[in-house]
Scaffold this motif. Structure first.
Motif, PDB file in Angstrom:
ATOM      1  N   THR A   1       0.722   4.006   3.178  1.00  0.00           N
ATOM      2  CA  THR A   1       0.779   2.758   4.649  1.00  0.00           C
ATOM      3  C   THR A   1       1.887   2.047   4.356  1.00  0.00           C
ATOM      4  O   THR A   1       2.188   2.119   5.702  1.00  0.00           O
TER       5      THR A   1
ATOM      6  N   GLN B   1       0.849  -1.296   0.036  1.00  0.00           N
ATOM      7  CA  GLN B   1      -0.084   0.157   0.385  1.00  0.00           C
ATOM      8  C   GLN B   1       0.676   1.109  -0.105  1.00  0.00           C
ATOM      9  O   GLN B   1       1.135   1.286   1.021  1.00  0.00           O
ATOM     10  N   THR B   2       0.701   1.962  -1.396  1.00  0.00           N
ATOM     11  CA  THR B   2       1.962   3.035  -1.132  1.00  0.00           C
ATOM     12  C   THR B   2       1.677   4.339  -0.655  1.00  0.00           C
ATOM     13  O   THR B   2       2.674   4.463   0.477  1.00  0.00           O
TER      14      THR B   2
END
Ligand code: MN
Length: 132
Positions: free
Chosen positions: A112, A109-110
Motif C-alpha cells: 500500500t 507496507q509493501t
C-alpha cells in the motif's frame, strides 16, 4: 504526464532501498539521501515534486529539516511528507506544525506504500487548486 521526482531522506539502508524500489517500479524518479543536511541543498537544487522525510536521522532530525525547507523561499512550495517509525503521540502534530503536508508510519507496507503516497499527492494537488 511528466514523470514525478521524489526525494527520500532516510538513514536506514533497508527502508531506503525498499521505498526506492517500490516507487521506481511505479515510474517515479527517486533519489535517496541519508542525511538532512545534505538533503536541504539537494532539494533546493532538484526541486522535486515530493519529499519523504524520516524523523530520526543522524545529525539534524527530519522535523528540523522540514521546518527549514518551509522557511526557505526556494523550497517552501515543495510538499514534505513525514515517514515516522515511532507511531508516537504527538509526532503527527509536530509534523503538521513543522509545515508538513502529510504523515505516514513505518514499517513500510509493501502493498500500500505507493498507493498511500499517490493519495497524499492528490490531496496536496486538490488543496493547491482550492487555494488558487
Ligand atoms: Mn531513521
Amino acid at each position: 504526464m511528466k514523470t514525478k521526482t521524489i526525494v527520500i531522506v532516510e538513514d536506514n539502508e533497508l527502508n531506503l532501498e525498499l521505498a526506492i524500489d517500490l516507487l521506481e517500479i511505479h515510474g517515479y524518479n527517486v533519489l535517496g539521501i541519508r542525511s538532512a543536511e545534505e538533503a536541504l541543498h539537494l532539494i533546493a537544487r532538484l526541486q522535486p515534486d515530493l519529499v519523504l522525510m524520516d524523523i530520526a536521522l543522524p545529525g539534524m532530525d527530519g522535523l528540523e529539516a522540514a521546518k527549514r525547507l518551509k522557511s526557505d523561499e526556494k523550497t517552501v512550495h515543495i510538499p514534505v511528507v513525514v515517514v515516522s517509525a515511532h507511531a508516537m503521540q504527538g509526532d503527527r502534530e509536530s509534523a503538521v506544525s513543522a509545515g508538513c503536508a502529510g504523515y505516514m508510519t513505518k514499517p513500510i507496507q509493501t502493498r500500500t506504500f505507493v498507493q498511500s503516497i499517490e493519495k497524499l499527492m492528490e490531496e496536496i494537488d486538490d488543496l493547491r487548486i482550492g487555494s488558487r
